[in-house]
Design a protein around this motif. Structure first.
Motif, PDB file in Angstrom:
ATOM      1  N   LEU A  55       8.794 -19.779 -26.349  1.00  0.00           N
ATOM      2  CA  LEU A  55       7.914 -19.670 -25.194  1.00  0.00           C
ATOM      3  C   LEU A  55       8.762 -19.752 -23.927  1.00  0.00           C
ATOM      4  N   TYR A  56       8.502 -18.858 -22.986  1.00  0.00           N
ATOM      5  CA  TYR A  56       9.215 -18.865 -21.711  1.00  0.00           C
ATOM      6  C   TYR A  56       8.200 -18.972 -20.583  1.00  0.00           C
ATOM      7  N   LYS A  57       8.293 -20.032 -19.803  1.00  0.00           N
ATOM      8  CA  LYS A  57       7.355 -20.199 -18.692  1.00  0.00           C
ATOM      9  C   LYS A  57       7.589 -19.161 -17.597  1.00  0.00           C
ATOM     10  N   GLN A  58       8.796 -19.129 -17.058  1.00  0.00           N
ATOM     11  CA  GLN A  58       9.052 -18.284 -15.890  1.00  0.00           C
ATOM     12  C   GLN A  58       8.684 -16.828 -16.152  1.00  0.00           C
ATOM     13  N   GLU A  59       9.021 -16.333 -17.324  1.00  0.00           N
ATOM     14  CA  GLU A  59       8.735 -14.944 -17.661  1.00  0.00           C
ATOM     15  C   GLU A  59       7.342 -14.750 -18.239  1.00  0.00           C
ATOM     16  N   SER A  60       6.641 -15.848 -18.566  1.00  0.00           N
ATOM     17  CA  SER A  60       5.299 -15.797 -19.158  1.00  0.00           C
ATOM     18  C   SER A  60       5.292 -14.898 -20.393  1.00  0.00           C
ATOM     19  N   GLU A  61       6.187 -15.213 -21.325  1.00  0.00           N
ATOM     20  CA  GLU A  61       6.280 -14.437 -22.558  1.00  0.00           C
ATOM     21  C   GLU A  61       6.443 -15.347 -23.770  1.00  0.00           C
ATOM     22  N   LEU A  62       5.968 -14.871 -24.903  1.00  0.00           N
ATOM     23  CA  LEU A  62       6.145 -15.532 -26.192  1.00  0.00           C
ATOM     24  C   LEU A  62       6.863 -14.567 -27.122  1.00  0.00           C
ATOM     25  N   SER A  85       0.035 -23.592 -17.311  1.00  0.00           N
ATOM     26  CA  SER A  85      -0.234 -24.406 -16.128  1.00  0.00           C
ATOM     27  C   SER A  85       0.903 -25.386 -15.855  1.00  0.00           C
ATOM     28  N   GLY A  86       0.875 -25.947 -14.657  1.00  0.00           N
ATOM     29  CA  GLY A  86       1.911 -26.889 -14.246  1.00  0.00           C
ATOM     30  C   GLY A  86       3.030 -26.178 -13.517  1.00  0.00           C
ATOM     31  N   ARG A  87       4.250 -26.622 -13.789  1.00  0.00           N
ATOM     32  CA  ARG A  87       5.422 -26.038 -13.145  1.00  0.00           C
ATOM     33  C   ARG A  87       6.568 -26.060 -14.138  1.00  0.00           C
ATOM     34  N   LEU A  88       7.702 -25.545 -13.778  1.00  0.00           N
ATOM     35  CA  LEU A  88       8.863 -25.628 -14.653  1.00  0.00           C
ATOM     36  C   LEU A  88       9.264 -27.092 -14.800  1.00  0.00           C
ATOM     37  N   VAL A 286       2.721 -24.609  -7.325  1.00  0.00           N
ATOM     38  CA  VAL A 286       1.415 -23.952  -7.258  1.00  0.00           C
ATOM     39  C   VAL A 286       0.632 -24.428  -8.475  1.00  0.00           C
ATOM     40  N   ASP A 287       0.591 -23.661  -9.514  1.00  0.00           N
ATOM     41  CA  ASP A 287       0.024 -24.121 -10.783  1.00  0.00           C
ATOM     42  C   ASP A 287       0.283 -23.091 -11.856  1.00  0.00           C
ATOM     43  N   GLY A 288       1.458 -23.154 -12.425  1.00  0.00           N
ATOM     44  CA  GLY A 288       1.769 -22.322 -13.566  1.00  0.00           C
ATOM     45  C   GLY A 288       1.945 -20.860 -13.232  1.00  0.00           C
ATOM     46  N   GLY A 289       1.787 -20.035 -14.254  1.00  0.00           N
ATOM     47  CA  GLY A 289       2.042 -18.623 -14.072  1.00  0.00           C
ATOM     48  C   GLY A 289       1.243 -17.754 -15.013  1.00  0.00           C
ATOM     49  N   ASP A 320      -6.489 -17.946  -8.282  1.00  0.00           N
ATOM     50  CA  ASP A 320      -5.724 -17.879  -7.032  1.00  0.00           C
ATOM     51  C   ASP A 320      -4.310 -18.416  -7.231  1.00  0.00           C
ATOM     52  N   ALA A 321      -4.195 -19.493  -8.011  1.00  0.00           N
ATOM     53  CA  ALA A 321      -2.874 -20.060  -8.278  1.00  0.00           C
ATOM     54  C   ALA A 321      -2.032 -19.105  -9.119  1.00  0.00           C
ATOM     55  N   ALA A 322      -2.672 -18.393 -10.048  1.00  0.00           N
ATOM     56  CA  ALA A 322      -1.940 -17.432 -10.868  1.00  0.00           C
ATOM     57  C   ALA A 322      -1.362 -16.311 -10.013  1.00  0.00           C
ATOM     58  N   LEU A 323      -2.129 -15.866  -9.029  1.00  0.00           N
ATOM     59  CA  LEU A 323      -1.644 -14.812  -8.138  1.00  0.00           C
ATOM     60  C   LEU A 323      -0.523 -15.315  -7.235  1.00  0.00           C
ATOM     61  N   ALA A 324      -0.510 -16.612  -6.992  1.00  0.00           N
ATOM     62  CA  ALA A 324       0.517 -17.187  -6.120  1.00  0.00           C
ATOM     63  C   ALA A 324       1.724 -17.685  -6.891  1.00  0.00           C
ATOM     64  N   ASP A 325       1.822 -17.348  -8.169  1.00  0.00           N
ATOM     65  CA  ASP A 325       2.925 -17.787  -9.027  1.00  0.00           C
ATOM     66  C   ASP A 325       4.266 -17.575  -8.319  1.00  0.00           C
ATOM     67  N   PRO A 326       5.006 -18.639  -8.030  1.00  0.00           N
ATOM     68  CA  PRO A 326       6.263 -18.490  -7.292  1.00  0.00           C
ATOM     69  C   PRO A 326       7.367 -17.821  -8.101  1.00  0.00           C
ATOM     70  N   TYR A 327       7.175 -17.690  -9.417  1.00  0.00           N
ATOM     71  CA  TYR A 327       8.225 -17.126 -10.258  1.00  0.00           C
ATOM     72  C   TYR A 327       7.953 -15.674 -10.631  1.00  0.00           C
ATOM     73  N   LYS A 328       6.934 -15.060 -10.025  1.00  0.00           N
ATOM     74  CA  LYS A 328       6.540 -13.709 -10.443  1.00  0.00           C
ATOM     75  C   LYS A 328       7.632 -12.690 -10.166  1.00  0.00           C
TER      76      LYS A 328
END
Length: 338
Positions: A55-62, A85-88, A286-289, A320-328
């Motif tokens: 699982l990769y948070k920043q890339e949002s991939e499994l 959800s959450g952060r790195l 923010v809150d996750g990605g 809204d938090a998903a759209l504001a994902d700082p790692y997008k």
């Protein structure tokens, strides 16, 4: 007596088959899609061969990795993640909305065919090390839908396929499959970008495990000592410390472990070179990605449309938090770069 026994067996069978709930279906028994089975065969894999999940948070991939005919693991398929959800960083407290990071072992008992989020498997958080460190939390899952309060959400279609692959591997004799929950792809570029993050010592410990996998293509044996993970070659499990906080046992010279150390030294040199010109990432909380493919649907059509495509009746969490994902905008490194 025979009547009672017959009734008992009927009820037991009904429970196992999932007939106790009126709206239950056989989603947990759906076969692996024929196309994916063809891809397995082309890569020298069978449905019964063991798996490993990343699982990769920043890339949002499994990623699903599977053992092939060589005895080594190869990448089977990469799935976009709809929500985390959450952060790195690691999960430490109940209610912090953090999706966990670490190494976990998923046994058949952690598979959930009746999840309220379609299908799921429990990561087993907190693991032995996390418990020793006093971390708290429960029911941290990889599940369907597109909502998260500490879990990894894959969409209903995504978890259906991953669940089927995991189910067949466990049925084939694998006692548990390893899940490596990581902040990002463990590449020198990502380590250079996040070099000032306070979680860096923890992430470097995780990288010891991914480096060992990179040189062996076999999931490492995972134990804990000295308040950190200890990794040894999966084919040669090392001695385990009785107390995860106690000093680590002395490691004997091992050519495989030395190859992983050599890789780490080379990566550290690359990280130092990149750090000269590459700015660090200091994303605000923010809150996750969410994977870019789902973010585009959310931006274009709204949360109701995204939920209809991914989750059925379950709403998308904090759109809204998903759209504001700082790692997008994070650079996606190729798997081979690890």
């Amino acid at each position: 007596m025979n009547l009672l026994r017959t009734a008992f067996l009927f009820c037991l069978a009904a429970l196992v088959a999932g007939c106790a709930g009126g709206d239950y279906d056989d989603r947990a028994s759906v076969p692996i899609p024929p196309k994916l089975k063809q891809e397995m065969a082309a890569k020298g894999m069978s449905p019964a061969d063991p798996i490993m999940v990343r699982l990769y948070k920043q890339e949002s991939e499994l990623e699903v990795w599977k053992r092939n005919s060589s005895g080594r693991y190869a990448l089977l398929k990469t799935y976009p993640m709809c929500r985390w959800s959450g952060r790195l960083g690691p999960k430490m407290r109940e209610g912090d909305r953090q999706a966990p990071e670490g190494f976990y072992a998923v046994t058949p008992g952690l598979m959930n065919p009746r999840s309220q989020f379609y299908l799921a498997f429990n990561l087993g958080y907190p693991n032995q090390l996390e418990s020793a460190l006093g971390y708290s939390g429960s029911a941290l899952m990889v599940h369907g839908a597109c909502t998260s309060a500490g879990c990894y959400a894959m969409t209903n279609d995504g978890i259906a396929e991953v669940y089927a692959v995991a189910r067949e591997a466990l049925a084939g004799g694998q006692e548990s499959f390893q899940v490596q929950a990581l902040p990002f792809r463990m590449t020198p570029a990502n380590f250079a970008k996040h070099r000032d993050d306070p979680n860096m010592p923890f992430w470097r410990n995780l990288k010891e495990g991914t480096d060992l996998f990179a040189v062996t293509r076999v999931p490492p044996h995972v134990s804990a000592c000295g308040g950190r993970y200890r990794f040894t070659p999966g084919t040669q499990p090392g001695e385990e410390a009785a107390d995860p906080l106690a000093a680590c046992p002395v490691s004997l010279p091992d050519p495989v472990a030395e190859a992983a150390v050599s890789k780490r030294v080379r990566d550290d040199q690359t990280i130092a070179q990149l750090a000269v010109s590459q700015p660090t990432v200091s994303a605000a909380y923010v809150d996750g990605g969410m994977h870019q493919s789902f973010r585009e649907i959310l931006r274009r059509s709204g949360p109701q449309k995204l939920a209809a495509l991914t989750s059925g009746k379950i709403e998308v969490s904090r759109p809204d938090a998903a759209l504001a994902d700082p790692y997008k905008g994070a650079e996606m490194a190729e798997v081979g770069a690890e």
